[in-house]
Structures are given as C-alpha cells and as structure tokens.
Scaffold this motif. Structure first.
Motif, PDB file in Angstrom:
ATOM      1  N   ALA A 146       0.836  -1.199   0.000  1.00  0.00           N
ATOM      2  CA  ALA A 146       0.000   0.000   0.000  1.00  0.00           C
ATOM      3  C   ALA A 146       0.872   1.251   0.000  1.00  0.00           C
ATOM      4  O   ALA A 146       0.579   2.244  -0.675  1.00  0.00           O
ATOM      5  CB  ALA A 146      -0.927  -0.004   1.214  1.00  0.00           C
ATOM      6  N   ALA A 147       1.982   1.192   0.754  1.00  0.00           N
ATOM      7  CA  ALA A 147       2.873   2.357   0.830  1.00  0.00           C
ATOM      8  C   ALA A 147       3.554   2.621  -0.508  1.00  0.00           C
ATOM      9  O   ALA A 147       3.543   3.746  -1.010  1.00  0.00           O
ATOM     10  CB  ALA A 147       3.912   2.143   1.924  1.00  0.00           C
ATOM     11  N   THR A 148       4.158   1.591  -1.102  1.00  0.00           N
ATOM     12  CA  THR A 148       4.876   1.831  -2.357  1.00  0.00           C
ATOM     13  C   THR A 148       3.919   2.181  -3.492  1.00  0.00           C
ATOM     14  O   THR A 148       4.275   2.954  -4.395  1.00  0.00           O
ATOM     15  CB  THR A 148       5.735   0.622  -2.761  1.00  0.00           C
ATOM     16  N   ARG A 149       2.710   1.663  -3.439  1.00  0.00           N
ATOM     17  CA  ARG A 149       1.720   2.017  -4.473  1.00  0.00           C
ATOM     18  C   ARG A 149       1.354   3.492  -4.369  1.00  0.00           C
ATOM     19  O   ARG A 149       1.207   4.183  -5.388  1.00  0.00           O
ATOM     20  CB  ARG A 149       0.474   1.143  -4.312  1.00  0.00           C
ATOM     21  N   GLU A 150       1.213   3.997  -3.145  1.00  0.00           N
ATOM     22  CA  GLU A 150       0.839   5.393  -2.943  1.00  0.00           C
ATOM     23  C   GLU A 150       2.015   6.358  -3.156  1.00  0.00           C
ATOM     24  O   GLU A 150       1.808   7.546  -3.364  1.00  0.00           O
ATOM     25  CB  GLU A 150       0.297   5.584  -1.517  1.00  0.00           C
ATOM     26  N   LEU A 151       3.233   5.826  -3.095  1.00  0.00           N
ATOM     27  CA  LEU A 151       4.404   6.693  -3.168  1.00  0.00           C
ATOM     28  C   LEU A 151       5.052   6.686  -4.545  1.00  0.00           C
ATOM     29  O   LEU A 151       6.235   7.018  -4.693  1.00  0.00           O
ATOM     30  CB  LEU A 151       5.426   6.276  -2.105  1.00  0.00           C
ATOM     31  N   SER A 152       4.291   6.311  -5.571  1.00  0.00           N
ATOM     32  CA  SER A 152       4.841   6.282  -6.923  1.00  0.00           C
ATOM     33  C   SER A 152       5.395   7.651  -7.290  1.00  0.00           C
ATOM     34  O   SER A 152       4.839   8.689  -6.926  1.00  0.00           O
ATOM     35  CB  SER A 152       3.764   5.866  -7.926  1.00  0.00           C
ATOM     36  N   GLY A 153       6.505   7.628  -7.967  1.00  0.00           N
ATOM     37  CA  GLY A 153       7.152   8.872  -8.367  1.00  0.00           C
ATOM     38  C   GLY A 153       8.317   9.258  -7.490  1.00  0.00           C
ATOM     39  O   GLY A 153       9.180  10.038  -7.904  1.00  0.00           O
ATOM     40  N   LEU A 154       8.387   8.741  -6.256  1.00  0.00           N
ATOM     41  CA  LEU A 154       9.530   9.035  -5.391  1.00  0.00           C
ATOM     42  C   LEU A 154      10.748   8.240  -5.847  1.00  0.00           C
ATOM     43  O   LEU A 154      10.640   7.088  -6.273  1.00  0.00           O
ATOM     44  CB  LEU A 154       9.210   8.702  -3.940  1.00  0.00           C
ATOM     45  N   ALA A 155      11.906   8.834  -5.703  1.00  0.00           N
ATOM     46  CA  ALA A 155      13.126   8.169  -6.148  1.00  0.00           C
ATOM     47  C   ALA A 155      13.582   7.095  -5.171  1.00  0.00           C
ATOM     48  O   ALA A 155      14.164   6.086  -5.580  1.00  0.00           O
ATOM     49  CB  ALA A 155      14.243   9.196  -6.340  1.00  0.00           C
TER      50      ALA A 155
ATOM     51  N   TYR B 226       4.075  -1.029  -8.932  1.00  0.00           N
ATOM     52  CA  TYR B 226       3.726  -1.439 -10.300  1.00  0.00           C
ATOM     53  C   TYR B 226       2.957  -0.327 -10.988  1.00  0.00           C
ATOM     54  O   TYR B 226       2.035   0.262 -10.406  1.00  0.00           O
ATOM     55  CB  TYR B 226       2.856  -2.696 -10.272  1.00  0.00           C
ATOM     56  N   THR B 227       3.346  -0.027 -12.201  1.00  0.00           N
ATOM     57  CA  THR B 227       2.548   0.846 -13.053  1.00  0.00           C
ATOM     58  C   THR B 227       2.503   0.239 -14.447  1.00  0.00           C
ATOM     59  O   THR B 227       3.427  -0.478 -14.854  1.00  0.00           O
ATOM     60  CB  THR B 227       3.132   2.269 -13.150  1.00  0.00           C
ATOM     61  N   TYR B 228       1.432   0.499 -15.173  1.00  0.00           N
ATOM     62  CA  TYR B 228       1.307   0.031 -16.552  1.00  0.00           C
ATOM     63  C   TYR B 228       1.235   1.254 -17.450  1.00  0.00           C
ATOM     64  O   TYR B 228       0.264   2.024 -17.400  1.00  0.00           O
ATOM     65  CB  TYR B 228       0.050  -0.836 -16.716  1.00  0.00           C
ATOM     66  N   ASP B 229       2.255   1.446 -18.253  1.00  0.00           N
ATOM     67  CA  ASP B 229       2.348   2.690 -19.020  1.00  0.00           C
ATOM     68  C   ASP B 229       2.559   2.466 -20.511  1.00  0.00           C
ATOM     69  O   ASP B 229       3.110   3.312 -21.201  1.00  0.00           O
ATOM     70  CB  ASP B 229       3.466   3.573 -18.466  1.00  0.00           C
ATOM     71  N   ARG B 230       2.077   1.341 -21.027  1.00  0.00           N
ATOM     72  CA  ARG B 230       2.274   1.084 -22.454  1.00  0.00           C
ATOM     73  C   ARG B 230       1.550   2.106 -23.324  1.00  0.00           C
ATOM     74  O   ARG B 230       2.050   2.490 -24.384  1.00  0.00           O
ATOM     75  CB  ARG B 230       1.794  -0.331 -22.799  1.00  0.00           C
ATOM     76  N   TYR B 231       0.383   2.549 -22.889  1.00  0.00           N
ATOM     77  CA  TYR B 231      -0.452   3.382 -23.757  1.00  0.00           C
ATOM     78  C   TYR B 231      -0.501   4.851 -23.359  1.00  0.00           C
ATOM     79  O   TYR B 231      -0.894   5.686 -24.152  1.00  0.00           O
ATOM     80  CB  TYR B 231      -1.871   2.808 -23.823  1.00  0.00           C
ATOM     81  N   HIS B 232      -0.160   5.178 -22.135  1.00  0.00           N
ATOM     82  CA  HIS B 232      -0.020   6.582 -21.757  1.00  0.00           C
ATOM     83  C   HIS B 232       0.854   6.674 -20.521  1.00  0.00           C
ATOM     84  O   HIS B 232       1.074   5.685 -19.818  1.00  0.00           O
ATOM     85  CB  HIS B 232      -1.379   7.260 -21.522  1.00  0.00           C
ATOM     86  N   ALA B 233       1.362   7.852 -20.283  1.00  0.00           N
ATOM     87  CA  ALA B 233       2.331   8.031 -19.205  1.00  0.00           C
ATOM     88  C   ALA B 233       1.663   7.989 -17.846  1.00  0.00           C
ATOM     89  O   ALA B 233       0.592   8.546 -17.639  1.00  0.00           O
ATOM     90  CB  ALA B 233       3.068   9.349 -19.390  1.00  0.00           C
ATOM     91  N   HIS B 234       2.317   7.310 -16.916  1.00  0.00           N
ATOM     92  CA  HIS B 234       1.911   7.315 -15.508  1.00  0.00           C
ATOM     93  C   HIS B 234       3.069   7.861 -14.694  1.00  0.00           C
ATOM     94  O   HIS B 234       4.199   7.947 -15.173  1.00  0.00           O
ATOM     95  CB  HIS B 234       1.621   5.876 -15.035  1.00  0.00           C
ATOM     96  N   ASP B 235       2.795   8.195 -13.448  1.00  0.00           N
ATOM     97  CA  ASP B 235       3.902   8.452 -12.536  1.00  0.00           C
ATOM     98  C   ASP B 235       4.755   7.190 -12.459  1.00  0.00           C
ATOM     99  O   ASP B 235       4.240   6.076 -12.413  1.00  0.00           O
ATOM    100  CB  ASP B 235       3.387   8.780 -11.129  1.00  0.00           C
ATOM    101  N   ALA B 236       6.053   7.369 -12.457  1.00  0.00           N
ATOM    102  CA  ALA B 236       6.943   6.218 -12.355  1.00  0.00           C
ATOM    103  C   ALA B 236       6.744   5.531 -11.011  1.00  0.00           C
ATOM    104  O   ALA B 236       6.359   6.160 -10.018  1.00  0.00           O
ATOM    105  CB  ALA B 236       8.387   6.668 -12.507  1.00  0.00           C
ATOM    106  N   ALA B 237       7.013   4.245 -10.983  1.00  0.00           N
ATOM    107  CA  ALA B 237       6.978   3.531  -9.714  1.00  0.00           C
ATOM    108  C   ALA B 237       8.124   4.019  -8.828  1.00  0.00           C
ATOM    109  O   ALA B 237       9.018   4.742  -9.276  1.00  0.00           O
ATOM    110  CB  ALA B 237       7.105   2.034  -9.957  1.00  0.00           C
ATOM    111  N   VAL B 238       8.075   3.650  -7.562  1.00  0.00           N
ATOM    112  CA  VAL B 238       9.163   3.998  -6.649  1.00  0.00           C
ATOM    113  C   VAL B 238      10.487   3.530  -7.252  1.00  0.00           C
ATOM    114  O   VAL B 238      10.606   2.396  -7.726  1.00  0.00           O
ATOM    115  CB  VAL B 238       8.941   3.340  -5.276  1.00  0.00           C
ATOM    116  N   GLY B 239      11.479   4.405  -7.250  1.00  0.00           N
ATOM    117  CA  GLY B 239      12.737   4.083  -7.910  1.00  0.00           C
ATOM    118  C   GLY B 239      13.599   3.089  -7.158  1.00  0.00           C
ATOM    119  O   GLY B 239      14.174   2.185  -7.761  1.00  0.00           O
ATOM    120  N   ARG B 240      13.709   3.247  -5.855  1.00  0.00           N
ATOM    121  CA  ARG B 240      14.581   2.377  -5.058  1.00  0.00           C
ATOM    122  C   ARG B 240      13.941   2.153  -3.694  1.00  0.00           C
ATOM    123  O   ARG B 240      13.401   3.080  -3.088  1.00  0.00           O
ATOM    124  CB  ARG B 240      15.965   3.022  -4.886  1.00  0.00           C
TER     125      ARG B 240
END
Length: 499
Positions: free
Chosen positions: A106-115, A141-155
C-alpha cells in the motif's frame, strides 16, 4: 511495470540517518489511538505526535491507510505511516506476513514517483523481510504502455537488524523473481486485445523464455494447422470465428534430476465477445482479461526456472479469440476434443472449458504427477465468492495442496466441491457431453466438465474469474486492472513439491 533488479536492498542503518525521500513506518490501531510498530528508532517527539494526536490528525492505523507526515527528526523529508490494522502482527504466521506484505505494498503504491523509500516495518527475521520485500515490489507497479503514468518507486530499502547473509539475500532474490512474474502477468492482462491475440501471445511467451536466460526452458507452438491435425477440436472450434487463429503453447522447464513433474494449464481467451451467444455490451471491455490464467501459467514456469526449482514444470497456454462471424461455431455444433470425446456446444460463451479440455488432455498425455489448471472460467465464481476470493476444486489431495500453498502465499482460495449429481446436467442427446448444464451451481458444473478430461490424474482447478481483474479501486499491493492472481500460489505449490 517496474524494472526489478537493483530496485530493492537491505539496510541496517538507523532510519533517521537514511538519505531517502521517505521513511515508512507501520501503525497498529489500538482503541481510539495508534501505536508505531517496530519503530524504536522513531524520534520521541514524532512518536508522541502520532500516538497522542492520532485522532486530531485523522490517523486510524486501518489496513490500507497510508498517510504522509513531516519528517521531523529524519533526514528524509517525509515520514509515511501505513496501517497494520487492529490485530497484533505475528510475523511467524502467514496472516501476519500478509499484513506486512499488504502494508508495504500500500505504501509503495501510494508513493509512486519518489526516487527512494525506506521501509522500517517489523522485519526481524527472514520471513518478515521476505514479506516486506514482496509487498513493496508488488505495490511498485505501473502500466504505461499506452499513456504516461507516474513512475513507480525508484529504489526501496528494507530496514532490518538481520545481517545480509545467504538466507536474507535468498529471500530478497526470491521476492524479486516473484514480483517480476506477477508484474509480467499483469502486463499481459492489461494489454489491449488488438495488440495481444493468440499469435502475439505465443510470441510473448518466446520472448519471456529468451529473456529469462534459462537453458532448461523450451517453447513449442502449435498453430491452427497443427491444432486441426492433432485433433484439438476445442481450440479450433472456439478460434474459428476470429480472423486471428488459435494457438497452443507449451512452455517446458526440465531441470536435471527433477524430483517430480507438475503440469499447469491456463485459459488464454485473448478476447471473449461470447461468440454467437454474444455478451451484453456493458462490461465487455473487461473481457481482454480472459487470458489471465494463461498469463499466470507462463510466468510461473519462467519463475520456477529462474529460481532453479528441482521439479519439472510444463505450462500449457490455451490461446484463442472468441468472436462472432460467418465462420464462428454455432450453438448445436459438435466438437471433438483431443482424445476423442465429443461436446455439443449449447452456448458459445462457455468457450473457456472447450479450450481447457484440449489443454488438459495434452497435459495428461505426458503423465505428470499433478495437473493444475487456472482460468477466468465462470461468472458464477464471482456470484459465489466475490471479487477477491478465488475457488479451487479437484481431487481431494490436490485441492488441499492448493489451499495450503495459497495460505502460505497470502492469496485467498476457497475449496469448493464437485457434486456428482450435477454431472447429469451435462448430458447431450447427440454427443458425449454438453458444454453447459444447469444455471445454478454453474461454477461447480464447469469444474465437473473439466474433470472429464483428466482421468485418474491428481488434479486441481482454479477459477479466478473475480480476482484476476480489478475493476474497482486499488488496495494494498493490488492495482486496478490485471492483478496477477494465482502466480504466488502456484509458485508456492511448486516450491512445496520441490522440497
């Protein structure tokens, strides 16, 4: 999809000193208050604020609750609290492990975009480290084949007092392999059906095997001509209405000195319009997910090879597109399944069992020790068990094995019967079987139909029609769209067999 590899690591550094964007701590609900769990390192001022002012801040500690607070006393700019509910977390039990898995996800899903994120959850043993790592990766997890999403947590860094020894490293590596399998399954399920049709799915299977680098994996593809010549009447019949013909893909993992052989059969209807017995338009778009079983089978076999499990695994992907057209099968057509049994098609929307029958016969011909099939097979499964619980039927021991594996893995599979009296509803006046029976007990009747094609082989049937595709809101480590359900259970089943 997050690229898994160098994404996750272990650290024993004091979380207050970690140079990350956010530090995550678990909260336990205790009456009207909340208590940080496993966070003795937390600055006293901040711990007091969370505990004493929980009501004022609106923090409850409920499962799936994720809240951001100022990182007072931390190097990180943000402290994130993730709920663990009101039941004490016993990390030695599967239920406790699942609480950790869900809180981390739940935490990493909500924190997408953080490095970078550090997870300071209870992780004092290898099992809890594994649970936190699995949850974190599943949530990222993000699915971005068809349009841009916030990147998943980087590390992601998992905070633990454990030394980075062989056991802890192995737990982390397994979590990476498991999450990669789930992510890849989700990617296939989320792919638009104009891009994922039977031949494209077969190509995806070849690509996945090649990318694994495992020399013990082999892919064999039967096209429409080979299927017709081989007597695969279910696949040919269902696929004949589409301009994009069916395929049967065999993915075989054959390690040296295997301790046994398990066959996995997956339903791969790349789009299900219902055929001539066409579905209502409302909700039909979700029928791109009718290949979730085959996607799970493919990536479980690849994961077994990546982990080097000492058990042979053969995956059978039963791929077809069920479309209405001038060449489509009709209600009252009779198909001859591989092996010779005939089936009268009374409803072309009961197509999954037809392609699965061919796959089951092919699997049994190789005399495995166990056959497990997984399919988004019946709407009746959703009626019976809802959107988050899957069903398992089959021979007693095989069914029990699946339930045990699911319990360990943290997935919900409920054992269901195969009442002998329902078989009468599958009688046909012109063939060995009809493809549908009485409307009531439809999930069980579908299982009884499949049972006709496994003979005396130990067998379990997993109906994942509800949980395979989440059309509601995200929760825990589960996103909207493809969920990857069944991957963790099947992999755990193979591990139990291997041991």
């Amino acid at each position: 999809m997050v690229t898994i590899g160098d994404v996750i690591s272990l650290t024993s550094t004091d979380p207050t000193q970690l140079d990350v964007d956010a530090v995550v701590v678990g909260l336990h609900a205790q009456g009207t208050s909340v208590v940080p769990v496993g966070a003795d390192w937390l600055p006293a001022e901040l711990a007091r604020q969370i505990t004493q002012d929980g009501t004022r801040l609106g923090i409850t500690g409920a499962v799936d609750e994720v809240r951001r607070l100022p990182g007072t006393g931390l190097r990180a700019a943000t402290l994130v609290v993730t709920g663990l509910g009101d039941v004490p977390v016993d990390t030695a039990t599967p239920a406790g492990a699942e609480l950790l898995r869900r809180a981390a996800g739940a935490a990493t899903r909500e924190l997408s975009g953080l490095a970078s994120v550090a997870l300071a959850l209870p992780a004092g043993d290898v099992a809890s480290v594994a649970a936190v790592a699995e949850g974190a990766l599943l949530g990222a997890y993000t699915y971005d084949r068809y349009h841009a999403h916030d990147a998943a947590v980087g590390r992601v860094e998992v905070v633990t007092p454990l030394p980075r020894d062989k056991a802890a490293t192995a737990a982390l590596e397994r979590a990476e392999v498991l999450a990669a399998a789930v992510h890849s399954t989700r990617d296939l399920v989320n792919t638009a059906p104009n891009d994922l049709y039977p031949a494209a799915f077969a190509d995806a299977a070849k690509a996945a095997v090649k990318a694994s680098g495992a020399k013990s994996l082999k892919v064999t593809v039967l096209d429409e001509k080979a299927l017709a010549a081989g007597g695969y009447g279910g696949l040919v019949g269902v696929g004949q209405g589409s301009a994009r013909p069916p395929r049967l893909v065999k993915v075989a993992y054959s390690p040296a000195k295997a301790s046994g052989h398990v066959a996995l059969v997956g339903k791969g209807i790349t789009f299900d319009s219902g055929g001539i017995s066409i579905k209502p338009a409302a909700g039909m778009e979700a029928m791109k997910s009718d290949m979730a079983g085959a996607a799970a089978v493919l990536h479980v076999v690849v994961a077994a090879a990546r982990l080097g499990l000492p058990v042979a695994v053969t995956g059978w992907l039963c791929l077809a597109e069920n479309m209405p057209s001038g060449t489509a099968q009709r209600p009252s057509d009779v198909l001859t399944i591989r092996g010779g049994k005939t089936v009268e098609v009374l409803n072309t929307d009961a197509e999954g069992r037809l392609v699965m029958a061919d796959g089951l016969v092919a699997a049994v011909e190789e005399k495995p020790d166990l056959v497990v099939d997984i399919a988004t097979l019946t709407g009746a499964e959703v009626v019976a068990l809802g959107h988050r619980v899957s069903a398992v039927m089959g021979t007693d021991q095989a069914r029990a094995e699946v339930v045990d594996a699911a319990h360990d893995a943290g997935e919900q599979f409920w054992p269901m019967p195969l009442p002998a009296d329902l078989k009468a509803g599958l009688k046909s006046k012109v063939a060995d079987l009809a493809n549908i029976g009485d409307r009531f007990g439809g999930m069980l009747t579908a299982g009884i139909f499949l049972q006709e094609f496994v003979g005396a082989t130990p067998w379990a049937h997993l109906d994942v029609a509800g949980p395979a595709f989440n059309e509601r809101t995200a929760f825990g480590y589960t996103p909207v769209g493809g969920t990857g359900v069944g991957v963790r259970t099947l992999l755990r089943l193979l591990e139990q067999r291997a041991s």
